[in-house]
Design a protein around this motif. Structure first.
Motif, PDB file in Angstrom:
ATOM      1  N   ARG B 192      14.064   2.963   6.651  1.00  0.00           N
ATOM      2  CA  ARG B 192      12.706   3.371   6.331  1.00  0.00           C
ATOM      3  C   ARG B 192      12.730   4.552   5.352  1.00  0.00           C
ATOM      4  NH1 ARG B 192       8.483   6.339   9.867  1.00  0.00           N
ATOM      5  NH2 ARG B 192       6.575   5.145   9.556  1.00  0.00           N
ATOM      6  N   TYR B 196      11.193   4.840   1.601  1.00  0.00           N
ATOM      7  CA  TYR B 196      10.208   5.874   1.313  1.00  0.00           C
ATOM      8  C   TYR B 196      10.641   6.716   0.105  1.00  0.00           C
ATOM      9  CZ  TYR B 196       7.134   5.013   5.282  1.00  0.00           C
ATOM     10  OH  TYR B 196       6.215   4.463   6.138  1.00  0.00           O
ATOM     11  N   ALA B 209      -0.538   7.276  -0.619  1.00  0.00           N
ATOM     12  CA  ALA B 209      -1.638   6.426  -0.170  1.00  0.00           C
ATOM     13  C   ALA B 209      -1.163   5.403   0.858  1.00  0.00           C
ATOM     14  CB  ALA B 209      -2.283   5.727  -1.366  1.00  0.00           C
ATOM     15  N   LEU B 210       0.139   5.155   0.908  1.00  0.00           N
ATOM     16  CA  LEU B 210       0.674   4.208   1.895  1.00  0.00           C
ATOM     17  C   LEU B 210       1.123   4.937   3.159  1.00  0.00           C
ATOM     18  CD1 LEU B 210       2.701   1.808  -0.422  1.00  0.00           C
ATOM     19  CD2 LEU B 210       0.437   1.481   0.558  1.00  0.00           C
TER      20      LEU B 210
ATOM     21  N   CYS C  79      -4.324   7.656   5.540  1.00  0.00           N
ATOM     22  CA  CYS C  79      -3.766   6.309   5.677  1.00  0.00           C
ATOM     23  C   CYS C  79      -3.402   6.033   7.133  1.00  0.00           C
ATOM     24  CB  CYS C  79      -2.551   6.153   4.776  1.00  0.00           C
ATOM     25  SG  CYS C  79      -1.755   4.546   4.922  1.00  0.00           S
ATOM     26  N   HIS C  80      -2.766   7.007   7.772  1.00  0.00           N
ATOM     27  CA  HIS C  80      -2.399   6.832   9.182  1.00  0.00           C
ATOM     28  C   HIS C  80      -3.623   6.720  10.080  1.00  0.00           C
ATOM     29  CE1 HIS C  80       1.941   6.903   9.215  1.00  0.00           C
ATOM     30  NE2 HIS C  80       1.913   7.828   8.269  1.00  0.00           N
ATOM     31  N   ASP C 100       9.596  -5.639  -1.626  1.00  0.00           N
ATOM     32  CA  ASP C 100       9.838  -4.257  -1.193  1.00  0.00           C
ATOM     33  C   ASP C 100       8.584  -3.404  -1.327  1.00  0.00           C
ATOM     34  OD1 ASP C 100      12.375  -4.907  -0.553  1.00  0.00           O
ATOM     35  OD2 ASP C 100      13.350  -3.880  -2.221  1.00  0.00           O
ATOM     36  N   LEU C 103       6.649  -4.256   1.684  1.00  0.00           N
ATOM     37  CA  LEU C 103       7.421  -3.782   2.833  1.00  0.00           C
ATOM     38  C   LEU C 103       7.199  -2.292   3.069  1.00  0.00           C
ATOM     39  CD1 LEU C 103      11.148  -4.625   3.442  1.00  0.00           C
ATOM     40  CD2 LEU C 103      10.446  -2.272   3.425  1.00  0.00           C
ATOM     41  N   ILE C 104       7.160  -1.521   1.986  1.00  0.00           N
ATOM     42  CA  ILE C 104       6.967  -0.072   2.126  1.00  0.00           C
ATOM     43  C   ILE C 104       5.611   0.213   2.753  1.00  0.00           C
ATOM     44  CG2 ILE C 104       6.621   2.060   0.811  1.00  0.00           C
ATOM     45  CD1 ILE C 104       8.913   0.998  -1.045  1.00  0.00           C
ATOM     46  N   GLY C 105       4.606  -0.566   2.370  1.00  0.00           N
ATOM     47  CA  GLY C 105       3.308  -0.412   3.006  1.00  0.00           C
ATOM     48  C   GLY C 105       3.389  -0.745   4.498  1.00  0.00           C
ATOM     49  N   LEU C 107       5.778  -0.450   6.468  1.00  0.00           N
ATOM     50  CA  LEU C 107       6.510   0.556   7.251  1.00  0.00           C
ATOM     51  C   LEU C 107       5.578   1.630   7.827  1.00  0.00           C
ATOM     52  CD1 LEU C 107       9.712   1.005   5.066  1.00  0.00           C
ATOM     53  CD2 LEU C 107       9.631   0.158   7.406  1.00  0.00           C
ATOM     54  N   ARG C 108       4.312   1.593   7.425  1.00  0.00           N
ATOM     55  CA  ARG C 108       3.349   2.533   7.998  1.00  0.00           C
ATOM     56  C   ARG C 108       3.188   2.224   9.492  1.00  0.00           C
ATOM     57  NH1 ARG C 108      -0.565   3.716  11.084  1.00  0.00           N
ATOM     58  NH2 ARG C 108      -1.679   1.799  10.600  1.00  0.00           N
ATOM     59  N   THR C 110       5.241   0.147  11.394  1.00  0.00           N
ATOM     60  CA  THR C 110       6.454  -0.084  12.175  1.00  0.00           C
ATOM     61  C   THR C 110       7.609   0.682  11.560  1.00  0.00           C
ATOM     62  OG1 THR C 110       8.111  -1.717  12.816  1.00  0.00           O
ATOM     63  CG2 THR C 110       6.825  -2.208  10.851  1.00  0.00           C
ATOM     64  N   ARG C 111       8.576   1.077  12.410  1.00  0.00           N
ATOM     65  CA  ARG C 111       9.762   1.741  11.871  1.00  0.00           C
ATOM     66  C   ARG C 111      10.855   0.729  11.575  1.00  0.00           C
ATOM     67  NH1 ARG C 111      10.658   6.946  12.244  1.00  0.00           N
ATOM     68  NH2 ARG C 111       8.849   8.193  12.798  1.00  0.00           N
ATOM     69  N   VAL C 113      12.594  -2.066   9.781  1.00  0.00           N
ATOM     70  CA  VAL C 113      12.553  -2.615   8.429  1.00  0.00           C
ATOM     71  C   VAL C 113      12.458  -4.135   8.452  1.00  0.00           C
ATOM     72  CG1 VAL C 113      13.829  -2.852   6.268  1.00  0.00           C
ATOM     73  CG2 VAL C 113      13.758  -0.650   7.422  1.00  0.00           C
ATOM     74  N   ASP C 114      13.154  -4.789   9.385  1.00  0.00           N
ATOM     75  CA  ASP C 114      13.105  -6.255   9.447  1.00  0.00           C
ATOM     76  C   ASP C 114      11.700  -6.743   9.789  1.00  0.00           C
ATOM     77  OD1 ASP C 114      15.733  -6.457   8.785  1.00  0.00           O
ATOM     78  OD2 ASP C 114      16.431  -6.465  10.864  1.00  0.00           O
ATOM     79  N   ARG C 117       9.589  -6.347   6.806  1.00  0.00           N
ATOM     80  CA  ARG C 117       9.846  -7.386   5.807  1.00  0.00           C
ATOM     81  C   ARG C 117       9.119  -8.672   6.190  1.00  0.00           C
ATOM     82  NH1 ARG C 117      13.262  -7.203   1.814  1.00  0.00           N
ATOM     83  NH2 ARG C 117      14.554  -5.581   2.707  1.00  0.00           N
ATOM     84  N   THR C 156      -0.486  -1.708   5.299  1.00  0.00           N
ATOM     85  CA  THR C 156      -0.536  -0.514   6.144  1.00  0.00           C
ATOM     86  C   THR C 156      -1.437  -0.749   7.354  1.00  0.00           C
ATOM     87  OG1 THR C 156      -2.433   0.492   5.014  1.00  0.00           O
ATOM     88  CG2 THR C 156      -0.254   0.973   4.113  1.00  0.00           C
TER      89      THR C 156
END
Lengths: 289, 337, 243
Positions: B192, B196, B209-210, C79-80, C100, C103-105, C107-108, C110-111, C113-114, C117, C156
């Motif tokens: 993660r 990031y 923003a994310l 966002c959170h 990706d 995926l980065i969005g 990750l808001r 969940t921690r 990564v799978d 994805r 997110t």
């Protein structure tokens, strides 16, 4: 130590500072217009200092007289550098520009090292040890002349930007690039001119500094940092800021030499830089945006 | 999960090459003479610190031009506690890392709290490094300008606890460090935090923003990179047995650290290693060749480095690795600059 | 509609260098509603958005989300809290793959990564980007970048989505596709949307409620059909002579 001595040292510091100002002015002009940070600035300065030294030892030319030659040559170098190397990088990411000029800096330092070796060289004109006496205060002649010529060159540059067509065109580029393009200004030529002028400033400043300071190739990075310290103190991109910043740094160096070990004097400037970046990133004389 | 294993399975030539390289590195002390071993050792050192720097610049997008600061702080801290108190470098290392992390956190706090970015951040890193250099030039406890020396008692008995011993021992230590860091990086950038960092590098506003706390993740990048670099510094100090402020903190040292990752490929796993294996041996060969010709010139090696840097940044700004990876048949993110 | 608003903006103002960009604007978005924020250029729409999204705090006023005060929170905290946004000028992570990016969005929420994805792949499928997921985001066409921008914000898991001119630059057919995606999302997941939009075709199709800004002030609000016939609104768009 008497107050006269302190005053003499401080005035000497401010005069040396004016030569720094001219160097920093070059950096500020380049950044202000092209938005490229010349990371090879101090190395170019060392190149000019070597030129000053060799025109003196080889040709017997006082650095003040050789100044037009050196500044002119460096102008051409700067112009060519912008056209051949920097231009394609203007639209590239900031760090790539930085690395490009870092490469230029490495080439300059080591080229000079290869050509002249690591030894310090200096210019000793016949008035090197003379001074003006203002009552109890002594002012070194070399410092007074160097500062005087430095101010003249800086004033010339400011007049150029204020009154000539080309100067105004360059200012237009820096104020509003798109507008400048729309009215048909030749941006590529103006950028090259600007880079040339910035480097010519360094040429002039280098000649003058060769009167005051011994030169070694390794001086380059230190001068680059010093130039940055000055423009950041003055506010990046501001010409008057660069002039005032130079005086501040010259004074602080002189003061540091008085108060603490002279070898710690540049720590003073770096400390100043850290404080400025921390508390007034727009510079002492810049406006808050 | 697309790990390096998966990438390599898709590229048998690369996998074979890596296996051969690994085996060669493992047995190198048996095969090569001391000089050549020292060259590989220094190459591995640059691969190590290059990887540490790459985490911060290549992945998190924060340009530090003062990384020698952390090499110096790590080295001086561990060496000072070793010489003055007989403390093992494995404990001294912790002190070194703490000091370096504190400096990095200070720089990060100054810069990121006030939104100092790009060029200003880079300048701040140089300024702090130079400031510290001058400080150490007047720091008598560690020898000031005169230098600080570690006692060299024997080069035959390997004392891993005190990190005293033969070149071969140092070689295996740095090999383990470099491989270890590589493996850690593989996991890190697929975590993660790694994602990031890359988001912050690509676009900070979008990252925020994310839901990414950009300040916190930039701080983590700076502190982690500094800590790892300090670890490299501890190794270097104990290998060289001497420390001088100008050689520990000088700007030319900082630049040496960043050359390999830039030339190898910023923001790639293999780039810093490849860059080190290109640059250091080439520099040595050059010095050696000139030596043979009876020419001894200061500056030639760095002049050469400058040229390589210029050529790479002009024509292959993503570095050699992405280009090389495509030739090896590796596709996907690892082949992307 | 009697339920309490999900987003409740009360009398917020913002000035830049003495210039009042937004003046005492209030608006409310109820759960499950799609609200359009319209007005001529420079009316203060994006400034309003940026205050809600936490880019900068309002000089005065209050922003409440789901009953909690979110005034002055940072963008990541907003966002959170459950508000996702897109940017008017899309900001994809150019150097990363499409997958990706999303995926980065993801990750808001969940921690893992799978898991992120997997969520990203699902979303890309929904936004018609599944076949492009391994491309670099920089290689996408503008309509695809817009889709990616929305997919990334959706990743997110927002309860309220702020859309800043996502239809601009799309062809009519593409606009209709995008409208359908939002209608489906709104119907199936109860997603609440506040959108700045110039493309009236999209505004009219999607919005259940419209707020009109001009010169930083709210000049009208109401049902779409009623708002577009409001003389004050017409005046703001066409100038006084046209009325």
């Amino acid at each position: 130590m008497t107050w006269d001595t302190v005053a003499s040292i401080l005035i000497g510091g401010a005069l040396t500072g004016l030569v720094y100002s001219l160097m920093a002015l070059g950096l500020s002009v380049i950044f202000g217009v092209i938005r490229v940070v010349n990371f090879a600035h101090g190395e170019m300065m060392t190149l000019a200092m070597f030129a000053g030294v060799f025109l003196f030892t080889g040709g017997g030319l006082d650095p003040i007289l050789s100044l037009p030659i050196v500044a002119g040559t460096l102008f051409i170098l700067g112009y060519a550098l912008q056209r051949r190397l920097v231009e394609p990088f203007i639209a590239r990411p900031e760090h790539e520009q930085f690395i490009l000029l870092l490469a230029v800096a490495i080439l300059l330092v080591n080229g000079l090292l290869l050509a002249f070796g690591p030894d310090a060289r200096s210019v000793t004109v016949d008035y090197a040890f003379d001074s003006f006496e203002l009552g109890p205060i002594f002012i070194d002649k070399v410092k007074a002349y160097a500062a005087g010529v430095g101010v003249l060159v800086a004033a010339g540059l400011l007049m150029f930007f204020r009154y000539t067509r080309t100067g105004k065109a360059i200012r237009a580029c820096s104020d509003n690039l798109m507008g400048a393009q729309v009215v048909g200004l030749n941006i590529r030529r103006l950028y090259a001119l600007t880079f040339g002028l910035g480097v010519a400033c360094v040429g002039a400043a280098g000649c003058l500094l060769s009167l005051l300071v011994d030169v070694t190739p390794m001086l380059g990075p230190e001068l680059t940092l010093l130039a940055f310290v000055i423009v950041i103190i003055g506010g990046l991109g501001s010409m008057m800021g660069a002039l005032l910043g130079g005086i501040v740094v010259g004074l602080s160096e002189a003061l540091a030499g008085l108060l603490i070990v002279p070898s710690m004097k540049s720590m003073f400037s770096f400390g100043l830089l850290i404080l400025i970046l921390a508390f007034r990133p727009q510079g002492l004389f810049g406006k808050r945006t | 999960m697309r790990g390096v294993g998966a990438v390599l399975r898709g590229a048998p030539r690369a996998a074979t090459g890596l296996a051969v390289l690994g085996a060669a590195l493992l047995v190198a002390p048996l095969l090569v003479d001391d000089y050549l071993l020292s060259v590989i050792l220094i190459t591995l050192y640059f691969a190590f610190v290059g990887q540490a720097w790459n985490l911060m610049m290549g992945y998190a997008g924060q340009l530090s031009l003062g990384h020698a600061l952390y090499v110096g702080l790590g080295g001086y801290a561990a060496a000072a506690f070793f010489v003055h108190f007989g403390l093992t470098p494995w404990a001294g290392m912790v002190i070194g890392i703490l000091v370096a992390a504190a400096f990095a956190a200070g720089i990060g706090l100054l810069a990121f709290r006030f939104g100092i970015g790009g060029v200003y951040f880079a300048l701040l890193t140089i300024a702090v490094a130079e400031f510290t250099r001058i400080l150490f030039e007047h720091f008598e406890w560690v020898g000031a300008t005169g230098g600080f020396f570690l006692p060299v008692e024997n080069r035959e008995i390997n004392d891993l606890l005190m990190l005293r011993g033969s070149p071969a021992m140092f070689y295996y230590v740095i090999l383990a460090m470099t491989v270890g860091l590589f493996l850690a990086n593989v996991a890190l950038i697929r975590s993660r935090m790694g994602y990031y960092w890359m988001a912050i590098r690509e676009d900070q506003d979008a990252a925020q923003a994310l839901g990414i706390n950009t300040f916190r993740y930039k701080m983590m990048a700076v502190v982690l990179s500094a800590s790892l670099t300090a670890l490299g510094g501890v190794f270097l100090a104990f290998y060289n047995n001497n420390l001088f402020p100008i050689d520990a903190f000088g700007i030319h040292r900082s630049i040496e650290i960043i050359l390999a990752p830039i030339i190898g490929g910023l923001g790639t796993l293999f780039g810093p290693i490849l860059g080190a294996f290109i640059l250091t041996p080439l520099g040595e060969v050059l010095t050696w060749a000139l030596d043979q010709l009876g020419v001894q010139m200061a500056g030639v090696k760095h002049l050469f480095y400058g040229l390589v840097l210029l050529v790479i940044i002009r024509s292959l700004p993503g570095g050699v690795w992405p280009w090389f990876a495509r030739r090896l048949g590796i596709e996907g993110p690892e082949a992307r600059p | 509609m009697t339920d309490a608003p999900l987003l409740d903006v009360r009398l917020i103002s913002k000035s830049f260098r003495g210039l009042r960009a937004v003046s005492q604007v209030s608006l409310a978005v109820r759960p499950g509603e799609i609200v359009g924020l319209i007005g001529p250029n420079g009316a203060g729409k994006t400034t309003t958005f940026n205050m809600i999204a936490g880019v900068f705090p309002p000089d005065e006023g209050e922003i409440r989300f789901d009953g909690a005060d979110i005034t002055g929170l940072r963008a990541d905290q907003v966002c959170h809290a459950g508000i996702g946004r897109t940017f008017q000028l899309v900001k994809p992570f150019y150097g990363l793959s499409v997958e990706d990016n999303v995926l980065i969005g993801a990750l808001r929420a969940t921690r893992d990564v799978d898991a992120a994805r997997a969520a990203a792949v699902d979303l890309l499928d929904r936004f018609g980007l599944a076949d492009r997921r391994h491309q670099a985001a920089g290689a996408l066409t503008l309509p695809d970048r817009k889709r990616l921008e929305v997919a990334r914000a959706m990743a997110t898991r927002p309860r309220l989505l702020l859309l800043d001119e996502v239809m601009a630059g799309l062809r009519p057919g593409e606009t209709d596709e995008m409208v359908q995606v939002f209608q489906t999302l709104n119907r199936e997941t109860g997603l609440t949307i506040l959108m700045i939009e110039h493309v009236m075709r999209a505004v009219m199709a999607l919005s259940q409620h419209i707020v009109v800004l001009n010169y930083g002030e709210r000049i009208a609000e109401g049902e779409p059909e009623q708002v577009v016939r409001d003389p004050k609104v017409l005046e703001s768009y066409l100038g006084e002579e046209a009325v």
